[in-house]
Design a protein around this motif. Structure first.
Motif, mmCIF file in Angstrom:
data_model
loop_
_atom_site.group_PDB
_atom_site.id
_atom_site.type_symbol
_atom_site.label_atom_id
_atom_site.label_comp_id
_atom_site.label_asym_id
_atom_site.label_seq_id
_atom_site.Cartn_x
_atom_site.Cartn_y
_atom_site.Cartn_z
ATOM 1 N N TYR A 1 -51.172 40.518 -55.000
ATOM 2 C CA TYR A 1 -51.481 39.879 -53.722
ATOM 3 C C TYR A 1 -50.187 39.557 -52.990
ATOM 4 O O TYR A 1 -49.243 39.066 -53.589
ATOM 5 C CB TYR A 1 -52.272 38.583 -53.975
ATOM 6 C CG TYR A 1 -52.504 37.731 -52.762
ATOM 7 C CD1 TYR A 1 -51.688 36.639 -52.480
ATOM 8 C CD2 TYR A 1 -53.557 38.020 -51.899
ATOM 9 C CE1 TYR A 1 -51.904 35.859 -51.352
ATOM 10 C CE2 TYR A 1 -53.772 37.246 -50.771
ATOM 11 C CZ TYR A 1 -52.945 36.170 -50.511
ATOM 12 O OH TYR A 1 -53.163 35.405 -49.399
ATOM 13 N N LEU B 1 -45.655 27.249 -58.173
ATOM 14 C CA LEU B 1 -45.540 28.672 -58.446
ATOM 15 C C LEU B 1 -46.918 29.292 -58.642
ATOM 16 O O LEU B 1 -47.778 28.714 -59.310
ATOM 17 C CB LEU B 1 -44.688 28.884 -59.695
ATOM 18 C CG LEU B 1 -44.474 30.317 -60.156
ATOM 19 C CD1 LEU B 1 -43.709 31.117 -59.099
ATOM 20 C CD2 LEU B 1 -43.731 30.339 -61.484
ATOM 21 N N ASN B 2 -47.091 30.489 -58.053
ATOM 22 C CA ASN B 2 -48.341 31.250 -58.225
ATOM 23 C C ASN B 2 -49.570 30.383 -57.972
ATOM 24 O O ASN B 2 -50.504 30.347 -58.765
ATOM 25 C CB ASN B 2 -48.399 31.836 -59.635
ATOM 26 C CG ASN B 2 -47.303 32.878 -59.857
ATOM 27 O OD1 ASN B 2 -46.895 33.550 -58.920
ATOM 28 N ND2 ASN B 2 -46.844 32.989 -61.079
ATOM 29 N N GLY C 1 -47.842 32.078 -51.290
ATOM 30 C CA GLY C 1 -47.009 32.798 -52.228
ATOM 31 C C GLY C 1 -47.678 34.059 -52.726
ATOM 32 O O GLY C 1 -48.904 34.156 -52.781
ATOM 33 N N ASP C 2 -46.863 35.041 -53.076
ATOM 34 C CA ASP C 2 -47.384 36.289 -53.625
ATOM 35 C C ASP C 2 -47.968 36.052 -55.012
ATOM 36 O O ASP C 2 -47.486 35.217 -55.779
ATOM 37 C CB ASP C 2 -46.267 37.325 -53.742
ATOM 38 C CG ASP C 2 -45.732 37.747 -52.393
ATOM 39 O OD1 ASP C 2 -44.717 38.461 -52.361
ATOM 40 O OD2 ASP C 2 -46.310 37.353 -51.358
ATOM 41 N N GLY C 3 -48.983 36.799 -55.320
ATOM 42 C CA GLY C 3 -49.552 36.818 -56.657
ATOM 43 C C GLY C 3 -49.289 38.144 -57.323
ATOM 44 O O GLY C 3 -48.544 38.980 -56.803
ATOM 45 N N ARG C 4 -49.912 38.372 -58.461
ATOM 46 C CA ARG C 4 -49.664 39.602 -59.219
ATOM 47 C C ARG C 4 -50.048 40.827 -58.405
ATOM 48 O O ARG C 4 -49.375 41.856 -58.446
ATOM 49 C CB ARG C 4 -50.438 39.568 -60.526
ATOM 50 C CG ARG C 4 -50.232 40.805 -61.389
ATOM 51 C CD ARG C 4 -50.910 40.644 -62.712
ATOM 52 N NE ARG C 4 -50.358 39.543 -63.498
ATOM 53 C CZ ARG C 4 -50.763 39.215 -64.710
ATOM 54 N NH1 ARG C 4 -51.749 39.880 -65.265
ATOM 55 N NH2 ARG C 4 -50.218 38.219 -65.348
ATOM 56 N N TYR D 1 -42.792 33.714 -53.993
ATOM 57 C CA TYR D 1 -43.884 33.315 -54.876
ATOM 58 C C TYR D 1 -44.389 31.903 -54.614
ATOM 59 O O TYR D 1 -45.247 31.400 -55.360
ATOM 60 C CB TYR D 1 -43.444 33.438 -56.338
ATOM 61 C CG TYR D 1 -43.146 34.870 -56.721
ATOM 62 C CD1 TYR D 1 -41.840 35.327 -56.848
ATOM 63 C CD2 TYR D 1 -44.187 35.784 -56.912
ATOM 64 C CE1 TYR D 1 -41.571 36.643 -57.175
ATOM 65 C CE2 TYR D 1 -43.923 37.091 -57.229
ATOM 66 C CZ TYR D 1 -42.611 37.520 -57.365
ATOM 67 O OH TYR D 1 -42.354 38.818 -57.683
ATOM 68 N N TYR D 2 -43.896 31.282 -53.538
ATOM 69 C CA TYR D 2 -44.262 29.907 -53.229
ATOM 70 C C TYR D 2 -44.788 29.783 -51.800
ATOM 71 O O TYR D 2 -44.390 30.541 -50.918
ATOM 72 C CB TYR D 2 -43.048 28.991 -53.381
ATOM 73 C CG TYR D 2 -42.540 28.883 -54.793
ATOM 74 C CD1 TYR D 2 -41.692 29.852 -55.322
ATOM 75 C CD2 TYR D 2 -42.918 27.821 -55.604
ATOM 76 C CE1 TYR D 2 -41.240 29.765 -56.621
ATOM 77 C CE2 TYR D 2 -42.459 27.723 -56.907
ATOM 78 C CZ TYR D 2 -41.621 28.693 -57.408
ATOM 79 O OH TYR D 2 -41.176 28.594 -58.697
ATOM 80 N N GLY E 1 -51.871 30.712 -55.922
ATOM 81 C CA GLY E 1 -53.068 31.397 -55.469
ATOM 82 C C GLY E 1 -53.085 31.512 -53.962
ATOM 83 O O GLY E 1 -52.256 30.924 -53.268
#
Length: 132
Positions: free
Chosen positions: A58, A106-107, A53-56, A31-32, A109
């Motif tokens: 993504y 974190l998150n 980082g991964d998103g919801r 996520y980073y 984008g």
């Protein structure tokens, strides 16, 4: 405590391959943003590449520095909280200490950075030597 540890370095002949691993602790790496950099003796630290980082909905996408020439691949391993750097067709000029880093946002984008100044958490590095 947030920590990054690189491993997998060593000596390899020109044309060979190595896979470096960046293991994270104290945070969930996928996520980073994670960057890979390298520093050769007498030279500045340069970007190898990064992955955001991964998103919801993504998944992070890698971006590569000019020096990799499509020979390197960055990927995440969700099972063991690592980010890997697969290096193929290695050349003597790839000899350097390789570092991974994160900005610990974190998150954040989509997008990641190839500028080393954007990262403030670094591993200790792992030596890669390409020689016959």
């Amino acid at each position: 405590q947030v920590q990054l540890v690189e491993s997998g370095g060593g000596q390899v002949q020109p044309g060979g391959s190595l896979t470096l691993t960046c293991a994270g602790s104290g945070f969930h790496m996928p996520y980073y943003r994670i960057g890979w950099f390298r520093q050769a003796p007498g030279k500045e630290r340069e970007a190898v590449g990064c992955i955001d980082g991964d998103g919801r909905s993504y998944r992070g996408v890698p971006v590569y520095g000019d020096s990799t020439e499509s020979r390197f691949t960055i990927s995440k391993d969700y099972t063991d909280n690592t980010v890997r750097l697969q290096m193929n067709a290695l050349k003597p000029e790839d000899t350097a200490i390789y570092y991974c880093a994160t900005d610990l946002v974190l998150n954040a984008g989509p997008g990641c950075y190839l500028q080393r100044q954007k990262y403030d958490r670094w591993g200790q590095g792992t030596q890669v030597t390409v020689a016959s």
